[in-house]
Scaffold this motif. Structure first.
Motif, short mmCIF file in Angstrom:
data_model
loop_
_atom_site.label_atom_id
_atom_site.label_comp_id
_atom_site.label_asym_id
_atom_site.label_seq_id
_atom_site.Cartn_x
_atom_site.Cartn_y
_atom_site.Cartn_z
N LEU A 89 115.21 116.38 21.38
CA LEU A 89 115.53 115.39 22.41
C LEU A 89 115.22 113.97 21.92
O LEU A 89 116.03 113.06 22.12
N ASP A 90 114.10 113.79 21.25
CA ASP A 90 113.74 112.46 20.73
C ASP A 90 114.77 111.97 19.71
O ASP A 90 115.17 110.81 19.73
N SER A 106 121.40 122.59 14.60
CA SER A 106 119.98 122.70 14.31
C SER A 106 119.69 124.07 13.73
O SER A 106 120.39 125.04 14.02
N GLU A 107 118.67 124.13 12.90
CA GLU A 107 118.28 125.39 12.31
C GLU A 107 116.77 125.38 12.15
O GLU A 107 116.18 124.39 11.75
N THR A 108 116.17 126.50 12.49
CA THR A 108 114.72 126.66 12.36
C THR A 108 114.47 127.82 11.42
O THR A 108 115.08 128.89 11.56
N LEU A 166 109.42 125.08 10.16
CA LEU A 166 110.31 124.00 9.75
C LEU A 166 111.60 124.01 10.56
O LEU A 166 112.12 125.07 10.91
N ALA A 167 112.11 122.81 10.84
CA ALA A 167 113.38 122.67 11.55
C ALA A 167 114.21 121.62 10.84
O ALA A 167 113.68 120.66 10.27
N ALA A 168 115.51 121.81 10.87
CA ALA A 168 116.45 120.84 10.30
C ALA A 168 117.53 120.58 11.34
O ALA A 168 117.96 121.49 12.05
N ASP A 203 125.06 123.23 5.87
CA ASP A 203 125.80 124.19 5.05
C ASP A 203 125.97 123.69 3.61
O ASP A 203 125.78 124.45 2.66
N HIS A 204 126.35 122.43 3.45
CA HIS A 204 126.54 121.89 2.10
C HIS A 204 125.23 121.82 1.33
O HIS A 204 125.19 122.13 0.13
#
Length: 102
Positions: free
Chosen positions: A3-4, A19-21, A27-29, A64-65
């Motif tokens: 949200l931030d 998003s991926e955790t 870790l999250a991206a 993905d890249h």
């Protein structure tokens, strides 16, 4: 945190968010695809995102890249932060691209 970051990016047209955790509470991206009208606006968005707690770098490219280029483990090493010469996470708030790549 999502949200931030979304609030920081909300000054431009958000086209897509991914998003991926790696594991819960780990870790999250986040990958945002955005349309910006000019370089000044892009710089303002980058500054806003880097001001969010726990954001330590912005890398241009999709999840993905980056996974294709660095592999799964290499991608998560990027997401875990830059390392100092001893292998510890080193704080960095720098944007990984200069304006010639934008």
């Amino acid at each position: 945190m999502l949200l931030d970051i979304s609030l920081a990016v909300s000054q431009v047209n958000i086209v897509d968010v991914v998003s991926e955790t790696r594991a819960p509470r780990s870790l999250a991206a986040f990958s945002y695809t955005v349309h910006v009208p000019d370089l000044a606006t892009l710089r303002a968005v980058v500054a806003s995102v880097l001001a969010v707690d726990d954001v330590f770098q912005i890398i241009r490219g999709s999840i993905d890249h980056l996974k294709r280029d660095y592999g799964e483990d290499g991608f998560w090493r990027l997401a875990s932060g830059p390392r100092d010469k001893f292998g510890a996470i080193a704080p960095s708030r720098a944007f990984d691209n200069d304006s010639s790549n934008l």
